[in-house]
Motif scaffolding. Structure first.
Motif, short mmCIF file in Angstrom:
data_model
loop_
_atom_site.label_atom_id
_atom_site.label_comp_id
_atom_site.label_asym_id
_atom_site.label_seq_id
_atom_site.Cartn_x
_atom_site.Cartn_y
_atom_site.Cartn_z
N GLN A 1 -25.30 -4.25 -28.66
CA GLN A 1 -25.98 -5.38 -28.03
C GLN A 1 -27.44 -5.42 -28.43
OE1 GLN A 1 -25.13 -4.92 -23.88
NE2 GLN A 1 -23.15 -5.94 -24.04
N LEU A 2 -28.07 -4.26 -28.57
CA LEU A 2 -29.47 -4.22 -28.98
C LEU A 2 -29.64 -4.63 -30.43
CD1 LEU A 2 -30.65 -0.91 -27.28
CD2 LEU A 2 -31.26 -3.25 -26.63
N ALA A 3 -28.66 -4.34 -31.26
CA ALA A 3 -28.75 -4.66 -32.68
C ALA A 3 -28.60 -6.15 -32.93
CB ALA A 3 -27.69 -3.89 -33.46
N THR A 4 -27.95 -6.86 -32.03
CA THR A 4 -27.76 -8.29 -32.18
C THR A 4 -28.96 -9.02 -31.61
OG1 THR A 4 -25.40 -7.97 -31.88
CG2 THR A 4 -26.23 -10.22 -31.67
N PRO A 5 -29.70 -9.80 -32.46
CA PRO A 5 -30.85 -10.52 -31.94
C PRO A 5 -30.43 -11.57 -30.92
CG PRO A 5 -30.67 -10.74 -34.34
CD PRO A 5 -29.50 -9.96 -33.87
N ALA A 6 -31.20 -11.69 -29.85
CA ALA A 6 -30.86 -12.62 -28.78
C ALA A 6 -31.03 -14.07 -29.22
CB ALA A 6 -31.74 -12.36 -27.56
N SER A 7 -31.96 -14.35 -30.15
CA SER A 7 -32.23 -15.71 -30.54
C SER A 7 -31.35 -16.18 -31.69
CB SER A 7 -33.70 -15.86 -30.94
OG SER A 7 -33.95 -15.07 -32.08
N ALA A 8 -30.59 -15.27 -32.30
CA ALA A 8 -29.75 -15.66 -33.43
C ALA A 8 -28.61 -16.52 -32.94
CB ALA A 8 -29.22 -14.43 -34.14
N GLY A 9 -28.28 -17.54 -33.67
CA GLY A 9 -27.19 -18.43 -33.32
C GLY A 9 -27.17 -19.59 -34.28
N LEU A 10 -26.26 -20.49 -34.04
CA LEU A 10 -26.16 -21.67 -34.89
C LEU A 10 -27.02 -22.80 -34.35
CD1 LEU A 10 -22.36 -21.89 -35.72
CD2 LEU A 10 -24.21 -21.22 -37.22
N VAL A 11 -27.56 -23.56 -35.26
CA VAL A 11 -28.29 -24.77 -34.92
C VAL A 11 -27.67 -25.89 -35.75
CG1 VAL A 11 -30.51 -25.93 -34.98
CG2 VAL A 11 -30.40 -23.51 -34.43
N CYS A 12 -27.27 -26.95 -35.08
CA CYS A 12 -26.58 -28.05 -35.75
C CYS A 12 -27.35 -29.36 -35.56
CB CYS A 12 -25.18 -28.22 -35.18
SG CYS A 12 -24.18 -26.73 -35.25
N LYS A 13 -27.08 -30.30 -36.43
CA LYS A 13 -27.64 -31.65 -36.28
C LYS A 13 -26.55 -32.53 -35.67
CE LYS A 13 -30.82 -31.20 -40.10
NZ LYS A 13 -31.25 -31.70 -41.40
N TYR A 14 -27.00 -33.61 -35.01
CA TYR A 14 -26.08 -34.49 -34.31
C TYR A 14 -26.35 -35.94 -34.67
CZ TYR A 14 -24.87 -30.51 -31.44
OH TYR A 14 -24.42 -29.29 -31.03
N LYS A 15 -25.31 -36.76 -34.59
CA LYS A 15 -25.45 -38.19 -34.75
C LYS A 15 -25.38 -38.81 -33.37
CE LYS A 15 -23.81 -42.17 -37.22
NZ LYS A 15 -22.96 -42.70 -38.27
N LYS A 16 -26.35 -39.68 -33.04
CA LYS A 16 -26.45 -40.27 -31.71
C LYS A 16 -25.82 -41.67 -31.70
CE LYS A 16 -29.92 -41.32 -28.19
NZ LYS A 16 -31.36 -41.30 -27.89
N TYR A 17 -25.06 -41.95 -30.65
CA TYR A 17 -24.41 -43.25 -30.48
C TYR A 17 -24.82 -43.84 -29.13
CZ TYR A 17 -21.22 -41.73 -34.18
OH TYR A 17 -20.69 -41.28 -35.36
N LYS A 18 -25.09 -45.13 -29.11
CA LYS A 18 -25.37 -45.83 -27.86
C LYS A 18 -24.15 -46.68 -27.52
CE LYS A 18 -28.65 -48.92 -25.54
NZ LYS A 18 -27.79 -49.11 -24.45
N GLY A 19 -23.74 -46.65 -26.26
CA GLY A 19 -22.61 -47.47 -25.82
C GLY A 19 -21.25 -46.86 -26.12
N ARG A 20 -21.21 -45.56 -26.40
CA ARG A 20 -19.94 -44.88 -26.64
C ARG A 20 -19.85 -43.64 -25.75
NH1 ARG A 20 -18.72 -44.89 -33.09
NH2 ARG A 20 -19.06 -47.10 -33.43
#
Length: 141
Positions: free
Chosen positions: A23-42
């Motif tokens: 658990q100590l070896a795994t960085p807490a802030s590491a993770g995936l960051v994704c982009k998103y497409k935004k829709y209005k009215g859906r």
């Protein structure tokens, strides 16, 4: 029976220590960051809600962390954010979804959140290695 329990104690202690180190070896802030497409009215349609979030940032973070998440939407009447799994349909229903906002994850844009300093250092080392081989001082025949 008591001798058997005594034999298990060192094994359990070692297992616990290894788990803590992992658990100590795994960085807490590491993770995936994704982009998103935004829709209005859906809005996403499903008979039950999967995961609730407090705000847009929380919904995005939770969706980034879950591979099975396809996106999330804001339910404006109750001011709640809900995450949805792959296979959930995004629809536009006149009279029902006009006030909704939905975000779909762009899967190909997801990348690791780890600092890029380590990668840059590796690139710099590669360049230094190439320079060292070129200037080795050997005469060409």
């Amino acid at each position: 029976m008591p001798a058997r329990r005594r034999a298990l104690r060192p094994t359990l202690a070692l297992f616990g220590a290894l788990l803590c180190l992992a658990q100590l070896a795994t960085p807490a802030s590491a993770g995936l960051v994704c982009k998103y497409k935004k829709y209005k009215g859906r809005a996403f349609t499903t008979p039950t809600n999967w995961i609730k979030a407090e705000d847009e940032a929380d919904a995005k973070k939770k969706c980034d962390e879950k591979e099975e998440c396809i996106g999330f939407h804001l339910y404006p009447i109750v001011n709640r954010w809900y995450l949805f799994r792959h296979g959930t349909e995004l629809v536009a229903e006149p009279g029902l979804t006009e006030d909704f906002f939905a975000w779909t994850k762009r899967m190909l844009t997801c990348e690791d959140d780890a600092p890029k300093e380590a990668e840059e250092e590796e690139d710099e080392d590669d360049g230094e290695y190439e320079d060292a081989t070129e200037d080795s001082g050997e005469d060409e025949l």
